[in-house]
Design a protein around this motif. Structure first.
Motif, PDB file in Angstrom:
ATOM      1  N   ARG A   1      23.633  64.637  27.081  1.00  0.00           N
ATOM      2  CA  ARG A   1      23.208  64.326  28.740  1.00  0.00           C
ATOM      3  C   ARG A   1      21.485  64.264  28.501  1.00  0.00           C
ATOM      4  O   ARG A   1      20.906  63.467  29.358  1.00  0.00           O
ATOM      5  CB  ARG A   1      23.276  65.707  29.216  1.00  0.00           C
ATOM      6  CG  ARG A   1      22.962  65.688  30.745  1.00  0.00           C
ATOM      7  CD  ARG A   1      22.970  67.057  31.570  1.00  0.00           C
ATOM      8  NE  ARG A   1      24.454  67.462  31.514  1.00  0.00           N
ATOM      9  CZ  ARG A   1      25.582  67.321  31.877  1.00  0.00           C
ATOM     10  NH1 ARG A   1      25.550  66.351  32.760  1.00  0.00           N
ATOM     11  NH2 ARG A   1      26.877  67.973  31.569  1.00  0.00           N
TER      12      ARG A   1
ATOM     13  N   VAL B   1      30.002  62.781  30.082  1.00  0.00           N
ATOM     14  CA  VAL B   1      29.822  64.148  29.513  1.00  0.00           C
ATOM     15  C   VAL B   1      30.770  65.102  29.592  1.00  0.00           C
ATOM     16  O   VAL B   1      31.205  65.773  28.861  1.00  0.00           O
ATOM     17  CB  VAL B   1      28.272  64.733  29.858  1.00  0.00           C
ATOM     18  CG1 VAL B   1      28.097  66.075  29.419  1.00  0.00           C
ATOM     19  CG2 VAL B   1      27.218  63.836  29.376  1.00  0.00           C
TER      20      VAL B   1
ATOM     21  N   ASP C   1      27.291  61.135  33.604  1.00  0.00           N
ATOM     22  CA  ASP C   1      27.874  62.529  33.883  1.00  0.00           C
ATOM     23  C   ASP C   1      29.379  62.495  33.743  1.00  0.00           C
ATOM     24  O   ASP C   1      29.792  63.669  32.946  1.00  0.00           O
ATOM     25  CB  ASP C   1      27.481  62.843  35.249  1.00  0.00           C
ATOM     26  CG  ASP C   1      26.159  63.392  35.411  1.00  0.00           C
ATOM     27  OD1 ASP C   1      25.275  63.660  34.389  1.00  0.00           O
ATOM     28  OD2 ASP C   1      25.653  63.522  36.327  1.00  0.00           O
TER      29      ASP C   1
END
Length: 179
Positions: free
Chosen positions: A26, A36, A33
């Motif tokens: 990140r 991740v 996002d």
């Protein structure tokens, strides 16, 4: 989610380790996002499956070498597998993660070392409790509360008592898993 994680057997430890690694992805900013989140979930599932027969809360040091995540001149295969699930190559993972990282995922403690001679830092710590009782915990993530001091030595503390911050490279190459 893997059943052992769902039962809470190793969930806080795996969550701490995965959260630590995911933050590197990140922070570098090259992973969105959703990627991740997918990486985190994949790595949680991979670790839970990998550790299911090597998790001994009554003997936390047993299997510690097997549960060690290592990135150096070789990418840890479990981290590499989770990275590939979001389209990252091993070379890209090397750019996003520390080039020399050791991450120990043990019952009641997750700790790491960056660099071959770096200090060992604790990410997550908890106290063993009676079956069915919640664990008191402290961690770098702010989960739980600080538990009371314990008399048992963690695997990493045992190495410090013996005069080593980390096992020698020769020792790492000799480590075997007992069944």
């Amino acid at each position: 989610m893997h059943p052992l994680c769902a039962r809470g057997t190793m969930k806080p430890e795996i969550t701490a380790a995965v959260g630590f690694l995911s933050r590197f992805l990140r922070v570098k900013g090259h992973v969105n996002d959703r990627q991740v989140q997918t990486f985190s979930q994949s790595l949680q599932d991979i670790l839970a499956e990998q550790y299911k027969h090597h998790w001994f809360p009554d003997k936390p040091c047993k299997g510690s070498g097997y549960r060690c995540i290592r990135i150096n001149h070789k990418m840890d295969p479990l981290v590499g597998q989770a990275g590939q699930r979001i389209g990252l190559t091993i070379q890209q993972l090397y750019l996003l993660l520390p080039s020399e990282l050791t991450l120990w995922v043990d019952p009641f403690e997750v700790s790491y070392r960056i660099g071959e001679d770096g200090s060992i830092c604790v990410l997550y710590e908890s106290q063993p409790g009676p079956v069915g009782m919640p664990l008191s915990a402290s961690s770098a993530f702010g989960h739980g509360s600080v538990g009371s001091m314990e008399t048992r030595l963690s695997c990493k503390e045992e190495m410090r008592v013996l005069g080593r911050n980390s096992p020698s490279k020769a020792y790492n190459n000799m480590m075997t898993v007992s069944g």
